[in-house]
Write a protein that holds these residues in place. Structure first.
Motif, short mmCIF file in Angstrom:
data_model
loop_
_atom_site.label_atom_id
_atom_site.label_comp_id
_atom_site.label_asym_id
_atom_site.label_seq_id
_atom_site.Cartn_x
_atom_site.Cartn_y
_atom_site.Cartn_z
N GLN A 61 43.38 36.86 35.88
CA GLN A 61 43.20 36.56 37.29
C GLN A 61 43.81 37.68 38.13
OE1 GLN A 61 45.23 33.04 38.51
NE2 GLN A 61 44.41 33.06 40.58
N VAL A 62 43.08 38.11 39.16
CA VAL A 62 43.61 39.10 40.10
C VAL A 62 44.00 38.36 41.37
CG1 VAL A 62 43.08 41.13 41.48
CG2 VAL A 62 42.22 40.97 39.14
N ILE A 63 45.27 38.52 41.76
CA ILE A 63 45.80 37.82 42.93
C ILE A 63 45.59 38.66 44.19
CG2 ILE A 63 47.91 36.92 44.00
CD1 ILE A 63 48.89 36.39 41.09
N GLY A 64 45.82 39.96 44.06
CA GLY A 64 45.67 40.82 45.23
C GLY A 64 46.16 42.22 44.97
N PRO A 65 46.21 43.03 46.03
CA PRO A 65 46.65 44.42 45.89
C PRO A 65 48.17 44.55 45.79
CG PRO A 65 46.06 43.99 48.16
CD PRO A 65 45.74 42.74 47.38
#
Length: 129
Positions: A61-65
């Motif tokens: 999962q990618v949460i953000g930068p």
């Protein structure tokens, strides 16, 4: 009292280091600049490190930068190759080493180019050739 005199540094060669983090990230780090000073009868040497990291397998999962607020956690790591550079200072040749002493990862956060958010802390050492 010691006198500290900044010296010119010429980087003759540089070899990157490689760190493996758990089983899913590889970090390549390189000495990109070296500063040196004559301190009393000896030398003081510091180095600047550049880091690039890659996922060996994509995150679930990618949460953000990456950002200053991203939560980094210390993580176990394995040193595969030690970064080092050969430099010329004050007419002498030194081999400068950057040894990682701590690695942290911001799970789920990525850079704008899709790299994992990582931070490494290194200790700098050197030997005269």
């Amino acid at each position: 009292m010691f006198m500290v005199t900044p010296l010119n540094v010429e980087i003759l060669s540089s070899q990157p280091g490689i760190i493996e983090v758990e089983d899913h990230i590889t970090i390549k780090y390189r000495i990109i600049s070296v500063k040196a000073a004559k301190v009393g009868e000896g030398y003081g040497i510091t180095a600047t490190i550049d880091i690039e990291a890659r996922f060996n397998k994509q995150p679930q999962q990618v949460i953000g930068p990456c950002s200053a607020n991203a939560p980094y956690r210390p993580t176990p790591f394995r040193l595969v190759e030690l970064a080092h550079a050969v430099v010329k200072v004050d007419g002498r040749v030194f081999e400068v080493y950057a040894e990682p002493i701590a690695v942290a990862v911001a799970d789920g956060f990525i850079t704008t180019t899709g790299e994992p958010c990582v931070a490494i802390h290194t200790a700098i050492g050197w030997t005269a050739k």
